[in-house]
Design a protein around this motif. Structure first.
Motif, PDB file in Angstrom:
ATOM      1  N   VAL A   1       0.864  -1.190   0.000  1.00  0.00           N
ATOM      2  CA  VAL A   1       0.000   0.000   0.000  1.00  0.00           C
ATOM      3  C   VAL A   1       0.897   1.236   0.000  1.00  0.00           C
ATOM      4  O   VAL A   1       1.583   1.509   0.998  1.00  0.00           O
ATOM      5  CB  VAL A   1      -0.934   0.005   1.221  1.00  0.00           C
ATOM      6  CG1 VAL A   1      -1.869   1.210   1.162  1.00  0.00           C
ATOM      7  CG2 VAL A   1      -1.727  -1.298   1.307  1.00  0.00           C
TER       8      VAL A   1
ATOM      9  N   ALA B   1       0.102  -5.000   4.141  1.00  0.00           N
ATOM     10  CA  ALA B   1      -1.206  -5.321   4.716  1.00  0.00           C
ATOM     11  C   ALA B   1      -1.622  -6.720   4.284  1.00  0.00           C
ATOM     12  O   ALA B   1      -1.175  -7.235   3.261  1.00  0.00           O
ATOM     13  CB  ALA B   1      -2.255  -4.301   4.276  1.00  0.00           C
TER      14      ALA B   1
ATOM     15  N   HIS C   1      -5.228  -9.052   3.659  1.00  0.00           N
ATOM     16  CA  HIS C   1      -6.654  -8.884   3.381  1.00  0.00           C
ATOM     17  C   HIS C   1      -7.375 -10.193   3.677  1.00  0.00           C
ATOM     18  O   HIS C   1      -7.037 -11.239   3.119  1.00  0.00           O
ATOM     19  CB  HIS C   1      -6.857  -8.477   1.926  1.00  0.00           C
ATOM     20  CG  HIS C   1      -8.287  -8.233   1.553  1.00  0.00           C
ATOM     21  ND1 HIS C   1      -8.974  -9.024   0.654  1.00  0.00           N
ATOM     22  CD2 HIS C   1      -9.179  -7.285   1.972  1.00  0.00           C
ATOM     23  CE1 HIS C   1     -10.212  -8.566   0.518  1.00  0.00           C
ATOM     24  NE2 HIS C   1     -10.356  -7.519   1.305  1.00  0.00           N
TER      25      HIS C   1
ATOM     26  N   ARG D   1      -5.369  -0.875  11.604  1.00  0.00           N
ATOM     27  CA  ARG D   1      -3.977  -0.439  11.447  1.00  0.00           C
ATOM     28  C   ARG D   1      -3.268  -0.663  12.765  1.00  0.00           C
ATOM     29  O   ARG D   1      -3.729  -0.214  13.809  1.00  0.00           O
ATOM     30  CB  ARG D   1      -3.900   1.034  11.037  1.00  0.00           C
ATOM     31  CG  ARG D   1      -4.667   1.358   9.753  1.00  0.00           C
ATOM     32  CD  ARG D   1      -4.344   2.760   9.209  1.00  0.00           C
ATOM     33  NE  ARG D   1      -2.925   2.861   8.899  1.00  0.00           N
ATOM     34  CZ  ARG D   1      -2.038   3.558   9.599  1.00  0.00           C
ATOM     35  NH1 ARG D   1      -2.435   4.239  10.676  1.00  0.00           N
ATOM     36  NH2 ARG D   1      -0.767   3.581   9.260  1.00  0.00           N
TER      37      ARG D   1
ATOM     38  N   LEU E   1      -9.029  -5.393   6.172  1.00  0.00           N
ATOM     39  CA  LEU E   1      -7.658  -5.065   5.780  1.00  0.00           C
ATOM     40  C   LEU E   1      -6.870  -4.803   7.060  1.00  0.00           C
ATOM     41  O   LEU E   1      -7.155  -3.849   7.792  1.00  0.00           O
ATOM     42  CB  LEU E   1      -7.619  -3.838   4.873  1.00  0.00           C
ATOM     43  CG  LEU E   1      -6.229  -3.530   4.292  1.00  0.00           C
ATOM     44  CD1 LEU E   1      -5.859  -4.563   3.232  1.00  0.00           C
ATOM     45  CD2 LEU E   1      -6.187  -2.121   3.700  1.00  0.00           C
TER      46      LEU E   1
ATOM     47  N   GLN F   1      -3.430  -3.777   8.395  1.00  0.00           N
ATOM     48  CA  GLN F   1      -2.209  -3.125   7.921  1.00  0.00           C
ATOM     49  C   GLN F   1      -1.195  -2.969   9.044  1.00  0.00           C
ATOM     50  O   GLN F   1      -1.554  -2.749  10.204  1.00  0.00           O
ATOM     51  CB  GLN F   1      -2.551  -1.748   7.349  1.00  0.00           C
ATOM     52  CG  GLN F   1      -1.375  -1.011   6.725  1.00  0.00           C
ATOM     53  CD  GLN F   1      -1.776   0.374   6.268  1.00  0.00           C
ATOM     54  OE1 GLN F   1      -2.113   1.235   7.075  1.00  0.00           O
ATOM     55  NE2 GLN F   1      -1.769   0.587   4.957  1.00  0.00           N
ATOM     56  N   ARG F   2       0.077  -3.077   8.707  1.00  0.00           N
ATOM     57  CA  ARG F   2       1.159  -2.862   9.667  1.00  0.00           C
ATOM     58  C   ARG F   2       1.623  -1.414   9.570  1.00  0.00           C
ATOM     59  O   ARG F   2       1.952  -0.936   8.494  1.00  0.00           O
ATOM     60  CB  ARG F   2       2.318  -3.816   9.377  1.00  0.00           C
ATOM     61  CG  ARG F   2       1.889  -5.270   9.339  1.00  0.00           C
ATOM     62  CD  ARG F   2       2.914  -6.155   8.648  1.00  0.00           C
ATOM     63  NE  ARG F   2       2.249  -7.308   8.022  1.00  0.00           N
ATOM     64  CZ  ARG F   2       2.842  -8.154   7.190  1.00  0.00           C
ATOM     65  NH1 ARG F   2       4.120  -7.966   6.873  1.00  0.00           N
ATOM     66  NH2 ARG F   2       2.181  -9.156   6.667  1.00  0.00           N
TER      67      ARG F   2
ATOM     68  N   SER G   1       6.784  -3.146   6.987  1.00  0.00           N
ATOM     69  CA  SER G   1       6.342  -1.892   6.365  1.00  0.00           C
ATOM     70  C   SER G   1       7.500  -0.911   6.309  1.00  0.00           C
ATOM     71  O   SER G   1       8.352  -0.871   7.214  1.00  0.00           O
ATOM     72  CB  SER G   1       5.181  -1.277   7.146  1.00  0.00           C
ATOM     73  OG  SER G   1       3.979  -1.988   6.919  1.00  0.00           O
TER      74      SER G   1
ATOM     75  N   THR H   1      -4.188   5.234   3.167  1.00  0.00           N
ATOM     76  CA  THR H   1      -4.684   3.860   3.068  1.00  0.00           C
ATOM     77  C   THR H   1      -6.141   3.848   2.623  1.00  0.00           C
ATOM     78  O   THR H   1      -6.548   3.028   1.785  1.00  0.00           O
ATOM     79  CB  THR H   1      -4.533   3.146   4.421  1.00  0.00           C
ATOM     80  OG1 THR H   1      -3.156   3.137   4.798  1.00  0.00           O
ATOM     81  CG2 THR H   1      -5.039   1.710   4.339  1.00  0.00           C
TER      82      THR H   1
END
Length: 591
Positions: A37, A47, A49, A64, A89, A91-92, A99, A116
């Motif tokens: 992303v 991320a 999903h 997140r 989703l 996300q890191r 990331s 994002t």
């Protein structure tokens, strides 16, 4: 891929049974890992999903987080919600678990969250709207997003998430030592896997207690204990004042008051260090015209196995309501028309005072677990209407509704070389939560004031404060007050507490009379507790709770570099001129 699906389904099935979660809609979850992303500055965040394997565009959740691993974040927020009809989703955050960029707490979360959301709008699986969810720092990143809400943000589920870090780090003016040192340790050590990371964190906690919490100066002692520098912790220690501009970057209070159009579910716990912020968030949202929903349970911040089932059930009910409302107009410029092929079923939620949210009755906007009564109760708002009542400190360790008679003050000596220990309470360290305080109360540096046995049940729901008239031989000192429920068998169980750091010119103290006696108001965390008939109410007064709060050295030196420890002789006054008291919000009988 099939083997991973089977393993994931098995783990989710076991978790669902152990935690008695609502039944899954599907066990077949498709997981796409390592999605790249891009952010506006060229940094790429990773991320995963999670989505029901049947396809379509189910309601979307964004998580997140800086903690990364599939266990527990991916399991709890990704797979378990996907099995119940959502796509998620996960996300890191920047600089964590692959990331790109460097992780700087709270600095990039607003921009990265918006970027994002913009990226999601271009994905073929995105239905045009989303909600956010997460606990602790996963809640903080949601408040950062609310400063400038992106198109399509339909709701937020904030679980024990602070909206600013000055008062988290320096509650009452004292450094939250164990909480912040533990968090800095989590953020800074190399990541090698969830099991190895957990074992390392436990080892480092022991070293912190054995070395850093005993030696001075504190800053270098932490580095010796953990064998490495902690730039985040060093910065937090260096900025003591709550109004220091350093902390302004972490403060998202304005966003709470300025965006009433985004529905919010707040979830907190009575023994959570962030509870005061959760309740302040409720007040700010209400003041801005919003109608948030609030759920407060009886657990601690880290007791995830206890609060997760109730919070997940609560959030599923709330999210189903959010996504079943009429769809918004299409978001222009995103190329995706809002729509959904699946709307999760609304479920009954434990704790609703008006029944299930199934169309027959609306859930209470505020649902509280009442300690002592051991039951959930529903209210129309927080705080509920209550009567403000005082119980006064009397000589001989008595607590009584009548004002005190003429008397000499009670005295104790606080020695930071042998600091009063932390026993129970709302923090994140070992031993937090409700605990028997009798051993603590036997110490010479702890005073107690106790009522007679109650003749009838007393429901205390709302704000709690201690109004103390104090005198100290030192200009720099702390005062700590705690409300306890004393059972007929003698157990003294902590309910809520608070600390205030007194220093010249800090504004912490009230007026000082000609004898040098200070009028202090200690704001204890709010609570909901039934003191049953036959129980007694107790107020503790001391000058610390170490290592929950860094000990006050008494010398006026900065917390990070202090090396001189000075003992303080403390006085607590209780006479007609200086009527120290604890103030409680009491529900009317039958209220």
């Amino acid at each position: 891929m099939r083997a991973e699906r089977r393993r994931g389904a098995l783990a989710a099935s076991v978790a669902g049974r152990l935690m008695r979660l609502p039944p899954a809609v599907t066990r077949d979850v498709r997981v796409t890992r390592g999605i790249r992303v891009p952010m506006r500055d060229g940094v790429v965040l990773l991320a995963d999903h999670y989505a029901p394997a049947g396809g379509g565009r189910p309601p979307t959740l964004l998580v997140r987080n800086p903690y990364g691993w599939d266990l527990p974040i991916g399991l709890l927020y990704g797979r378990l919600y996907a099995e119940r009809g959502y796509q998620v989703l996960v996300q890191r955050c920047r600089g964590t678990f692959g990331s790109g960029g460097t992780f700087e707490p709270w600095v990039q979360e607003a921009a990265d969250g918006r970027d994002t959301a913009s990226w999601m709008s271009g994905q073929d699986w995105y239905p045009g709207e989303f909600a956010t969810i997460g606990a602790s720092y996963l809640g903080y990143v949601q408040w950062a997003l609310l400063d400038d809400p992106p198109p399509g943000l339909r709701g937020m589920v904030v679980q024990m998430g602070p909206h600013e870090y000055a008062r988290v780090t320096w509650p009452g003016g004292a450094f939250a030592l164990d909480t912040m040192a533990g968090w800095a340790s989590m953020l800074s050590h190399p990541k090698r896997g969830p099991v190895r990371d957990t074992l390392r964190q436990l080892h480092e906690k022991r070293r912190l207690r054995r070395i850093a919490y005993r030696e001075l100066p504190l800053g270098p002692a932490v580095a010796r204990a953990l064998g490495r520098d902690h730039p985040h912790l060093d910065a937090w220690l260096a900025h003591e004042a709550g109004d220091d501009p350093y902390w302004s970057a972490s403060d998202h209070s304005a966003g709470l008051a300025g965006h009433p159009g985004v529905p919010v579910l707040l979830q907190g716990n009575w023994y959570d260090a962030f509870l005061p912020q959760t309740l302040q968030q409720y007040a700010l949202l209400r003041a801005g015209g919003a109608a948030p929903r609030l759920t407060v349970g009886p657990w601690t911040h880290t007791a995830i196995g206890r609060w997760w089932p109730a919070f997940m059930t609560d959030s599923l009910d709330w999210l189903a309501g959010v996504f079943s409302e009429p769809e918004p107009e299409p978001v222009t410029g995103h190329g995706v028309r809002p729509g959904r092929e699946f709307v999760p079923e609304r479920r009954a939620v434990p704790g609703s005072g008006r029944g299930a949210a199934d169309g027959t009755a609306e859930p209470d906007p505020v649902r509280l677990f009442v300690l002592g009564a051991e039951e959930w109760r529903g209210f129309d708002a927080w705080p509920p209407r209550a009567l403000s009542r005082r119980w006064y400190l009397h000589p001989g360790g008595r607590l009584d509704p009548s004002p005190p008679p003429p008397s000499v003050p009670d005295r104790y000596r606080y020695d930071p070389a042998d600091p009063t220990p932390a026993v129970g309470g709302a923090w994140t360290g070992a031993g937090c939560g409700p605990r028997d305080n009798r051993a603590l109360e036997a110490r010479a540096d702890v005073l107690t004031f106790t009522t007679d046995p109650l003749e009838a049940d007393l429901d205390v729901v709302g704000e709690v404060s201690a109004e103390l008239y104090v005198r100290s031989t030192l200009a720099h000192t702390d005062f700590f007050a705690r409300l306890c429920d004393v059972h007929p068998d003698g157990r003294s169980v902590d309910i809520t507490d608070g600390l205030i750091r007194v220093r010249p010119g800090s504004g912490a103290a009230g007026e000082v009379d000609t004898d040098g006696v200070l009028a202090l108001v200690l704001e204890l965390a709010p609570t909901a507790c039934r003191f049953r008939a036959g129980h007694r109410i107790r107020l503790q007064v001391s000058s610390g709770a170490h290592p929950r709060f860094a000990r006050n050295p008494g010398s006026g030196e900065p917390t990070a570099s202090a090396v001189r420890l000075l003992a303080a002789e403390q006085e607590i006054h209780h006479d007609p001129r200086r009527p120290s008291a604890v103030r409680l919000g009491v529900l009317p009988s039958g209220g």
